[in-house]
Design a protein around this motif. Structure first.
Motif, PDB file in Angstrom:
ATOM      1  N   GLY A 118       7.081  13.997   9.686  1.00 53.75           N
ATOM      2  CA  GLY A 118       5.945  13.747   8.953  1.00 53.75           C
ATOM      3  C   GLY A 118       5.967  14.232   7.603  1.00 53.75           C
ATOM      4  N   VAL A 119       6.975  14.015   7.055  1.00 52.84           N
ATOM      5  CA  VAL A 119       6.951  14.303   5.502  1.00 52.84           C
ATOM      6  C   VAL A 119       7.252  13.256   4.520  1.00 52.84           C
ATOM      7  CG1 VAL A 119       7.830  16.093   3.749  1.00 52.84           C
ATOM      8  CG2 VAL A 119       7.333  16.964   5.986  1.00 52.84           C
ATOM      9  N   ASP A 120       6.617  12.877   3.947  1.00 52.56           N
ATOM     10  CA  ASP A 120       7.042  11.580   3.125  1.00 52.56           C
ATOM     11  C   ASP A 120       7.651  12.071   1.706  1.00 52.56           C
ATOM     12  OD1 ASP A 120       6.064   9.602   4.978  1.00 52.56           O
ATOM     13  OD2 ASP A 120       4.075  10.064   4.371  1.00 52.56           O
ATOM     14  N   ALA A 121       7.334  13.138   1.197  1.00 53.38           N
ATOM     15  CA  ALA A 121       7.661  13.448  -0.249  1.00 53.38           C
ATOM     16  C   ALA A 121       7.478  15.164  -0.387  1.00 53.38           C
ATOM     17  CB  ALA A 121       6.787  12.784  -1.188  1.00 53.38           C
ATOM     18  N   GLN A 122       8.464  15.617  -1.305  1.00 52.39           N
ATOM     19  CA  GLN A 122       8.329  16.991  -1.501  1.00 52.39           C
ATOM     20  C   GLN A 122       8.065  17.382  -3.100  1.00 52.39           C
ATOM     21  OE1 GLN A 122      11.285  19.241   0.241  1.00 52.39           O
ATOM     22  NE2 GLN A 122      10.812  21.182  -0.616  1.00 52.39           N
ATOM     23  N   LEU A 123       7.171  18.193  -3.166  1.00 50.88           N
ATOM     24  CA  LEU A 123       6.847  18.500  -4.739  1.00 50.88           C
ATOM     25  C   LEU A 123       7.270  19.939  -4.850  1.00 50.88           C
ATOM     26  CD1 LEU A 123       3.288  17.146  -5.070  1.00 50.88           C
ATOM     27  CD2 LEU A 123       5.322  16.028  -5.400  1.00 50.88           C
ATOM     28  N   VAL A 124       7.770  20.122  -6.026  1.00 52.09           N
ATOM     29  CA  VAL A 124       8.338  21.438  -6.618  1.00 52.09           C
ATOM     30  C   VAL A 124       7.626  21.580  -8.009  1.00 52.09           C
ATOM     31  CG1 VAL A 124      10.129  23.026  -7.326  1.00 52.09           C
ATOM     32  CG2 VAL A 124      10.407  21.131  -5.589  1.00 52.09           C
ATOM     33  N   ALA A 125       6.875  22.900  -8.037  1.00 54.74           N
ATOM     34  CA  ALA A 125       6.290  23.275  -9.172  1.00 54.74           C
ATOM     35  C   ALA A 125       6.880  24.498  -9.851  1.00 54.74           C
ATOM     36  CB  ALA A 125       4.866  23.518  -9.338  1.00 54.74           C
ATOM     37  N   TRP A 126       7.172  24.826 -11.197  1.00 55.91           N
ATOM     38  CA  TRP A 126       7.516  26.175 -11.759  1.00 55.91           C
ATOM     39  C   TRP A 126       6.486  26.818 -12.718  1.00 55.91           C
ATOM     40  CZ3 TRP A 126      10.212  21.592 -11.297  1.00 55.91           C
ATOM     41  CH2 TRP A 126      11.290  21.688 -10.437  1.00 55.91           C
ATOM     42  N   GLY A 127       6.441  28.099 -12.466  1.00 53.25           N
ATOM     43  CA  GLY A 127       5.723  28.776 -13.248  1.00 53.25           C
ATOM     44  C   GLY A 127       6.065  28.939 -14.784  1.00 53.25           C
ATOM     45  N   ALA A 175       1.494  16.482 -13.890  1.00 54.34           N
ATOM     46  CA  ALA A 175       1.560  18.141 -13.601  1.00 54.34           C
ATOM     47  C   ALA A 175       2.812  18.687 -13.925  1.00 54.34           C
ATOM     48  CB  ALA A 175       0.955  18.128 -12.174  1.00 54.34           C
ATOM     49  N   ARG A 176       3.771  18.084 -14.223  1.00 54.97           N
ATOM     50  CA  ARG A 176       5.134  18.638 -14.905  1.00 54.97           C
ATOM     51  C   ARG A 176       5.689  19.061 -13.448  1.00 54.97           C
ATOM     52  NH1 ARG A 176       4.317  22.477 -20.104  1.00 54.97           N
ATOM     53  NH2 ARG A 176       6.638  22.231 -20.094  1.00 54.97           N
ATOM     54  N   CYS A 177       5.462  18.519 -12.249  1.00 52.43           N
ATOM     55  CA  CYS A 177       6.069  19.001 -11.181  1.00 52.43           C
ATOM     56  C   CYS A 177       7.473  17.731 -10.943  1.00 52.43           C
ATOM     57  CB  CYS A 177       5.155  18.888  -9.798  1.00 52.43           C
ATOM     58  SG  CYS A 177       3.723  20.117 -10.250  1.00 52.43           S
ATOM     59  N   ALA A 178       8.335  18.238 -10.021  1.00 50.43           N
ATOM     60  CA  ALA A 178       9.280  17.447  -9.402  1.00 50.43           C
ATOM     61  C   ALA A 178       8.846  16.590  -8.131  1.00 50.43           C
ATOM     62  CB  ALA A 178      10.523  18.140  -9.205  1.00 50.43           C
ATOM     63  N   CYS A 179       9.225  15.601  -8.158  1.00 50.24           N
ATOM     64  CA  CYS A 179       8.680  14.751  -6.719  1.00 50.24           C
ATOM     65  C   CYS A 179      10.101  13.984  -6.351  1.00 50.24           C
ATOM     66  CB  CYS A 179       7.718  13.735  -7.449  1.00 50.24           C
ATOM     67  SG  CYS A 179       7.144  12.845  -5.902  1.00 50.24           S
ATOM     68  N   LYS A 180      10.195  14.427  -5.038  1.00 52.09           N
ATOM     69  CA  LYS A 180      11.352  13.778  -4.277  1.00 52.09           C
ATOM     70  C   LYS A 180      10.987  13.103  -3.190  1.00 52.09           C
ATOM     71  CE  LYS A 180      13.920  16.532  -1.892  1.00 52.09           C
ATOM     72  NZ  LYS A 180      14.809  17.529  -1.323  1.00 52.09           N
ATOM     73  N   GLU A 198       1.031  -1.223  -0.089  1.00 53.46           N
ATOM     74  CA  GLU A 198       0.100  -0.056   0.105  1.00 53.46           C
ATOM     75  C   GLU A 198       0.984   1.221  -0.009  1.00 53.46           C
ATOM     76  OE1 GLU A 198      -2.761  -0.133   3.294  1.00 53.46           O
ATOM     77  OE2 GLU A 198      -3.362  -2.250   2.869  1.00 53.46           O
ATOM     78  N   SER A 199       1.970   1.374   0.695  1.00 50.83           N
ATOM     79  CA  SER A 199       2.700   2.402   0.936  1.00 50.83           C
ATOM     80  C   SER A 199       3.434   2.549  -0.402  1.00 50.83           C
ATOM     81  CB  SER A 199       3.775   1.940   2.207  1.00 50.83           C
ATOM     82  OG  SER A 199       4.759   3.193   2.102  1.00 50.83           O
ATOM     83  N   GLU A 200       4.370   1.605  -0.913  1.00 49.73           N
ATOM     84  CA  GLU A 200       4.926   1.796  -2.364  1.00 49.73           C
ATOM     85  C   GLU A 200       3.948   2.110  -3.395  1.00 49.73           C
ATOM     86  OE1 GLU A 200       8.096   1.581  -2.718  1.00 49.73           O
ATOM     87  OE2 GLU A 200       8.215   1.456  -0.517  1.00 49.73           O
ATOM     88  N   LEU A 201       2.636   1.756  -3.476  1.00 51.94           N
ATOM     89  CA  LEU A 201       1.622   2.141  -4.424  1.00 51.94           C
ATOM     90  C   LEU A 201       1.224   3.500  -4.375  1.00 51.94           C
ATOM     91  CD1 LEU A 201      -0.471  -1.157  -5.025  1.00 51.94           C
ATOM     92  CD2 LEU A 201       1.494  -0.180  -6.452  1.00 51.94           C
ATOM     93  N   SER A 202       1.235   3.818  -2.983  1.00 50.50           N
ATOM     94  CA  SER A 202       1.079   5.654  -2.725  1.00 50.50           C
ATOM     95  C   SER A 202       1.967   6.314  -3.277  1.00 50.50           C
ATOM     96  CB  SER A 202       0.514   5.686  -1.186  1.00 50.50           C
ATOM     97  OG  SER A 202       1.791   5.527  -0.502  1.00 50.50           O
ATOM     98  N   TYR A 203       3.248   6.010  -3.133  1.00 50.28           N
ATOM     99  CA  TYR A 203       4.335   6.708  -3.822  1.00 50.28           C
ATOM    100  C   TYR A 203       4.093   6.797  -5.167  1.00 50.28           C
ATOM    101  CZ  TYR A 203       7.122   7.405   0.704  1.00 50.28           C
ATOM    102  OH  TYR A 203       7.471   7.610   1.753  1.00 50.28           O
ATOM    103  N   ALA A 204       3.882   5.604  -5.737  1.00 49.19           N
ATOM    104  CA  ALA A 204       3.861   5.458  -7.137  1.00 49.19           C
ATOM    105  C   ALA A 204       2.869   6.485  -7.644  1.00 49.19           C
ATOM    106  CB  ALA A 204       3.515   4.007  -7.689  1.00 49.19           C
ATOM    107  N   TYR A 205       1.731   6.595  -6.765  1.00 46.41           N
ATOM    108  CA  TYR A 205       0.584   7.436  -7.307  1.00 46.41           C
ATOM    109  C   TYR A 205       0.987   8.674  -7.347  1.00 46.41           C
ATOM    110  CZ  TYR A 205      -4.333   9.386  -7.292  1.00 46.41           C
ATOM    111  OH  TYR A 205      -5.251  10.103  -7.864  1.00 46.41           O
TER     112      TYR A 205
END
Length: 240
Positions: free
Chosen positions: A98-107, A83-88, A68-75
């Motif tokens: 309490g942070v599992d991942a970080q997203l970055v988006a550019w305008g 969405a053309r965002c970076a995911c780390k 379940e955890s791995e598939l949530s990361y895949a999702y």
């Protein structure tokens, strides 16, 4: 005179290390000493655990919870890429906060503001439980009051959201791969707990996730656009 043998673990420059053995202890016996032990890194690092007795029989398949955890990361990665965002994936220290991942988006963002780079931290959850719907919200029991407090804090600079992936009860239906499609069932929703009230519970807190806040490509871009205008969503508490 003590015996001297060459240790298999070299110094940092590649030279083998000499190791002195007590008198009367043969090199053959020394070689039979359990190799599963701590070896100190002579470059100044922490001790590293070496276990050469591990076999395939010691390995275990992923548990259902791990799946379940791995598939949530895949999702999350799939939606962020769309969405053309970076995911780390977060580090161990960030995970403890309490942070599992970080997203970055550019305008530029559609209807966006003055910010051209936006960061967003995510806590991921997955569940096979059928969600209870209350006034257009999914009721979700978030385990861990410390995690709840991290998500509701208004003292953090980077906004945080909770993303919950709802999956079918039968694991055989979680993912399907054909020549035409790779299907991951079912769907994730997000909520910002920023500004939520403190909990008096000991182990878990029920939070309410708007059914309209589906975590998909357009929804993520819309959220990033809001953040570029410095509009950080606050929690809507319907339990009062």
């Amino acid at each position: 005179m003590p015996n001297v043998i060459m240790d298999e673990a070299p110094w940092c420059d590649g030279r083998p290390r000499a190791r002195h053995m007590p008198s009367g202890c043969s090199t053959v016996r020394a070689a039979s000493v359990s190799i599963s032990a701590f070896r100190f890194d002579h470059c100044g690092g922490l001790p590293a655990m070496i276990d050469r007795h591990l076999t395939r029989q010691d390995m275990r398949p992923l548990s259902l919870a791990n799946m379940e955890s791995e598939l949530s990361y895949a999702y999350l990665h799939a939606v962020a890429s769309h969405a053309r965002c970076a995911c780390k994936v977060s580090t161990r220290h960030e995970d403890n906060a309490g942070v599992d991942a970080q997203l970055v988006a550019w305008g530029p963002f559609d209807g966006g503001g003055y910010r051209t780079e936006v960061d967003l931290k995510v806590q991921l959850k997955a569940t096979v439980a059928e969600p209870a719907v209350v006034d257009g919200h999914f009721a979700y029991s978030l385990r861990g009051i410390a995690q709840y407090d991290d998500l509701r804090s208004q003292a953090v600079a980077t906004p945080r959201i909770l993303v919950v992936l709802y999956m079918p009860p039968a694991s055989a239906k979680w993912i399907e791969c054909t020549e035409d499609a790779l299907v991951l069932r079912r769907c994730a929703y997000w909520v910002s707990l920023r500004g939520a009230k403190a909990s008096s519970n000991g182990s878990a807190q029920t939070v309410y996730i708007p059914c309209t806040q589906r975590f998909d490509g357009p929804g993520l871009l819309s959220l990033m656009s809001r953040l570029s205008r410095n509009e950080v969503p606050l929690y809507e508490d319907i339990s009062a």
